[in-house]
Design a protein around this motif. Structure first.
Motif, PDB file in Angstrom:
ATOM      1  N   ASP A   1       0.949  -1.156   0.264  1.00 24.31           N
ATOM      2  CA  ASP A   1       0.156  -0.026  -0.057  1.00 24.31           C
ATOM      3  C   ASP A   1       0.828   1.275   0.130  1.00 24.31           C
ATOM      4  O   ASP A   1       0.461   2.312  -0.827  1.00 24.31           O
ATOM      5  N   VAL A   2       1.854   1.177   0.804  1.00 29.78           N
ATOM      6  CA  VAL A   2       2.635   2.474   0.804  1.00 29.78           C
ATOM      7  C   VAL A   2       3.390   2.667  -0.298  1.00 29.78           C
ATOM      8  O   VAL A   2       3.559   3.941  -1.002  1.00 29.78           O
ATOM      9  N   VAL A   3       4.156   1.703  -1.097  1.00 29.30           N
ATOM     10  CA  VAL A   3       4.815   1.756  -2.094  1.00 29.30           C
ATOM     11  C   VAL A   3       3.863   2.236  -3.104  1.00 29.30           C
ATOM     12  O   VAL A   3       4.133   3.247  -3.934  1.00 29.30           O
TER      13      VAL A   3
ATOM     14  N   ALA B   1       2.541   6.224  -2.215  1.00 17.10           N
ATOM     15  CA  ALA B   1       3.335   7.101  -1.557  1.00 17.10           C
ATOM     16  C   ALA B   1       4.881   6.628  -1.730  1.00 17.10           C
ATOM     17  O   ALA B   1       5.865   7.397  -1.153  1.00 17.10           O
ATOM     18  N   GLY B   2       5.242   5.871  -2.432  1.00 20.09           N
ATOM     19  CA  GLY B   2       6.707   5.309  -2.649  1.00 20.09           C
ATOM     20  C   GLY B   2       7.792   6.413  -3.042  1.00 20.09           C
ATOM     21  O   GLY B   2       8.817   6.675  -2.664  1.00 20.09           O
TER      22      GLY B   2
ATOM     23  N   ALA C   1       1.738  10.304   7.355  1.00 19.02           N
ATOM     24  CA  ALA C   1       1.182  10.050   6.314  1.00 19.02           C
ATOM     25  C   ALA C   1       0.274   8.745   6.743  1.00 19.02           C
ATOM     26  O   ALA C   1       0.989   7.928   7.263  1.00 19.02           O
ATOM     27  N   VAL C   2      -1.052   8.735   6.329  1.00 14.50           N
ATOM     28  CA  VAL C   2      -1.852   7.441   6.898  1.00 14.50           C
ATOM     29  C   VAL C   2      -2.814   7.183   5.877  1.00 14.50           C
ATOM     30  O   VAL C   2      -3.394   7.744   5.005  1.00 14.50           O
ATOM     31  N   ALA C   3      -2.780   5.670   5.805  1.00 15.90           N
ATOM     32  CA  ALA C   3      -3.871   4.970   5.027  1.00 15.90           C
ATOM     33  C   ALA C   3      -5.111   5.147   5.540  1.00 15.90           C
ATOM     34  O   ALA C   3      -5.185   5.086   6.853  1.00 15.90           O
TER      35      ALA C   3
ATOM     36  N   VAL D   1      -0.633  11.758  -5.532  1.00 15.29           N
ATOM     37  CA  VAL D   1      -1.718  12.765  -4.854  1.00 15.29           C
ATOM     38  C   VAL D   1      -2.148  12.361  -3.425  1.00 15.29           C
ATOM     39  O   VAL D   1      -2.522  10.962  -3.164  1.00 15.29           O
ATOM     40  N   PHE D   2      -2.202  13.114  -2.597  1.00 15.54           N
ATOM     41  CA  PHE D   2      -2.781  13.040  -1.311  1.00 15.54           C
ATOM     42  C   PHE D   2      -4.003  14.011  -1.032  1.00 15.54           C
ATOM     43  O   PHE D   2      -4.132  14.913  -1.661  1.00 15.54           O
ATOM     44  N   ARG D   3      -4.198  13.837   0.399  1.00 19.68           N
ATOM     45  CA  ARG D   3      -5.100  14.934   0.969  1.00 19.68           C
ATOM     46  C   ARG D   3      -4.456  15.367   2.118  1.00 19.68           C
ATOM     47  O   ARG D   3      -3.839  14.373   2.814  1.00 19.68           O
ATOM     48  N   SER D   4      -4.245  16.813   2.453  1.00 23.05           N
ATOM     49  CA  SER D   4      -3.636  17.151   3.418  1.00 23.05           C
ATOM     50  C   SER D   4      -4.208  18.220   4.165  1.00 23.05           C
ATOM     51  O   SER D   4      -4.919  19.073   3.544  1.00 23.05           O
ATOM     52  N   GLY D   5      -3.847  18.558   5.481  1.00 27.65           N
ATOM     53  CA  GLY D   5      -4.442  19.700   5.973  1.00 27.65           C
ATOM     54  C   GLY D   5      -3.456  20.764   5.864  1.00 27.65           C
ATOM     55  O   GLY D   5      -2.681  20.751   4.701  1.00 27.65           O
ATOM     56  N   GLU D   6      -3.136  21.758   6.758  1.00 29.11           N
ATOM     57  CA  GLU D   6      -2.322  22.834   6.429  1.00 29.11           C
ATOM     58  C   GLU D   6      -0.704  22.397   6.252  1.00 29.11           C
ATOM     59  O   GLU D   6      -0.250  21.454   6.759  1.00 29.11           O
TER      60      GLU D   6
END
Length: 170
Positions: free
Chosen positions: A14-16, A19-20, A73-75, A149-154
């Motif tokens: 999943d990580v690779v 987000a690898g 970073a979290v799944a 692509v990620f979703r992120s806060g500030e």
């Protein structure tokens, strides 16, 4: 002192997959990258990317946490499945001291309203290392996009490069 990134996920694959390239680029930029997995049975792919791998249960049961990451970073499936992970992510977002990133199309509603879409453009080296890591994870032939692509806060971190490597989309 080095910047630290902690990644929490069910498996190395999943990580690779998600987000690898970002992990590889952060490692090459001098970050200390630690991946905490629910299943550590096949961590070779993450070692290719320069990450240290720890067991989720052992890490969460530890009473002492000497070093805190600058970014997490979290799944999303672990956010949903483990109340300790959920509580930790929400604490990070509420306190605004740690950069939080989550990958995946479907986010829990609780996160969906709090996180914006960001991306990281992979370096040529990160794309090559991600390809090797995907093969080691049994995902040979998986597409390697130019960005993740990620979703992120500030976005809180600024480094020697003048800003974060996660860039808002849009």
């Amino acid at each position: 002192m080095r910047y630290r990134l902690a990644v929490v996920a069910p498996t190395a694959a999943d990580v690779v997959r998600y987000a690898g390239g970002w992990l590889c680029d952060r490692t090459m930029a001098g970050w200390e990258v630690t991946v905490v997995l629910a299943d550590t049975s096949d961590a070779r792919s993450l070692e290719i990317l320069g990450a240290t791998v720890l067991d989720l249960e052992t890490s969460l049961q530890s009473a002492v946490h000497d070093t805190w990451p600058h970014a997490v970073a979290v799944a999303p499936e672990l956010f949903d499945a483990d109340p300790r992970v959920r509580r930790g992510v929400l604490d990070c977002l509420d306190n605004g001291l740690i950069e939080v990133a989550v990958w995946g199309e479907e986010l829990p509603a609780e996160l969906d309203v709090r996180l914006g879409t960001v991306h990281h453009t992979l370096s040529v080296a990160a794309r090559a290392f991600k390809g090797c890591a995907l093969a080691a994870a049994g995902l040979r032939g998986a597409d390697i996009e130019n960005s993740e692509v990620f979703r992120s806060g500030e976005l809180l971190l600024t480094g020697a490069w003048g800003g974060t490597d996660l860039v808002p989309v849009g």
